[in-house]
Design an enzyme around this catalytic site. Structure first.
Site, PDB file in Angstrom:
ATOM      1  N   LYS A  13       0.835  -1.215   0.000  1.00 43.15           N
ATOM      2  CA  LYS A  13       0.000   0.000   0.000  1.00 43.15           C
ATOM      3  C   LYS A  13       0.868   1.263   0.000  1.00 43.15           C
ATOM      4  CE  LYS A  13      -2.012  -1.119   3.878  1.00 43.15           C
ATOM      5  NZ  LYS A  13      -1.320  -2.389   4.184  1.00 43.15           N
ATOM      6  N   ARG A 127      12.014  -5.705   4.829  1.00 42.46           N
ATOM      7  CA  ARG A 127      11.705  -4.277   4.634  1.00 42.46           C
ATOM      8  C   ARG A 127      12.598  -3.378   5.489  1.00 42.46           C
ATOM      9  NH1 ARG A 127       5.774  -1.943   5.505  1.00 42.46           N
ATOM     10  NH2 ARG A 127       5.914  -2.975   7.515  1.00 42.46           N
TER      11      ARG A 127
END
Ligand code: AP5
Length: 223
Positions: A13, A127
């Site tokens: 997102k 990440r």
């Protein structure tokens, strides 16, 4: 153009919202980024917010709804916005409808990034994010163009999120399944939800989103 980007933790997102923001000149409203700023403020409230986030649970609806209500009234939202991480519960989705009606706004697109669980774990474990603007990178799939420098804001400082630890990731998936998935029928029933294959590489996901955005507004009228 007003957009909601939905999807489980790590579905992309934030990555895609930043691209839409740059391409369309509309503002990314990431509740996660806003809450991380609050958590870093060092206030008593910020400390409580940080504890909730680090455990993978949701911050109370009232807090989030007030935050978004204030934010969409700001002048930089007049050209449109991308909601990234909101709504996340049915009461938040209902409150969003009410606030859009109050501001005379409508939703143009609700896009769900569809990604399987194994891919999500792989993405969250690799990440790292920019400490200044929150842009997301990945050790293997999405490195900054210049090593050690954020593509978006030029900062040389990166961090790993506390809620990307395996225990917190498990809690976040469970919270998504229990509290956020129930909002999908809310938008499906109104014919506004479009699913995008979020497992494809980043550019392919962007291309599919762009094709949704260039189609006629999904809602066709005020909510
Ligand atoms: P938030 O920050 O919103 O976290 P999230 O929804 O769990 O989503 P993420 O930010 O982890 O993932 P993403 O989908 O943005 O993926 P990304 O682009 O980074 O919320 C954090 C917390 O705040 C919540 O747990 C809660 O406590 C609180 N909160 C926030 N909103 C709230 C609300 N409305 N109500 C209550 N509480 C709220 O990508 C992930 C990784 O994959 C990156 O490394 C990226 O580089 C890589 N990647 C992205 N796309 C691809 C691709 N296509 N292929 C390969 N790699 C990819």
């Amino acid at each position: 153009m007003n957009i909601i980007l939905l999807g489980p933790p790590g579905s992309g997102k934030g990555t895609q919202a930043k691209r839409i923001e740059q391409r369309h000149g509309i503002v990314q409203l990431s509740t996660g980024d806003m809450l991380r700023a609050t958590a870093a403020s060092g206030t008593e409230f910020g400390t409580r917010v940080k504890a909730i986030m680090d455990s993978g649970q949701l911050v109370p609806d009232d807090t989030i709804i007030e935050m978004i209500n204030d934010r969409i009234a700001q002048p930089d939202c007049r050209r449109g916005f991308i909601l990234d991480g909101f709504p996340r519960t049915v009461p938040q989705a209902e409150a969003l409808d009410a606030m859009l009606a109050r501001h005379g706004l409508k939703l143009d697109h609700v896009i769900l990034l569809d990604v399987d669980a194994a891919t999500l774990v792989d993405r969250l474990s690799g990440r790292f994010t920019c400490n200044r603007c929150g842009a997301s990178y990945h050790e293997r799939y999405n490195q900054p163009r210049r090593e050690g420098i954020c593509d978006v804001c030029g900062s040389p400082e990166f961090v790993r999120r506390a809620d990307d630890r395996p225990e917190a990731v498990t809690a976040r998936f469970e919270v998504y399944r229990r509290q956020t998935e129930p909002i999908l029928p809310y938008y499906t029933e109104r014919g506004i939800l479009r699913r995008v294959d979020g497992v494809a590489d980043i550019d392919a996901v962007t291309a599919e989103i762009e094709s949704v955005l260039s189609s006629a507004s999904s809602s066709g009228g005020p909510v």
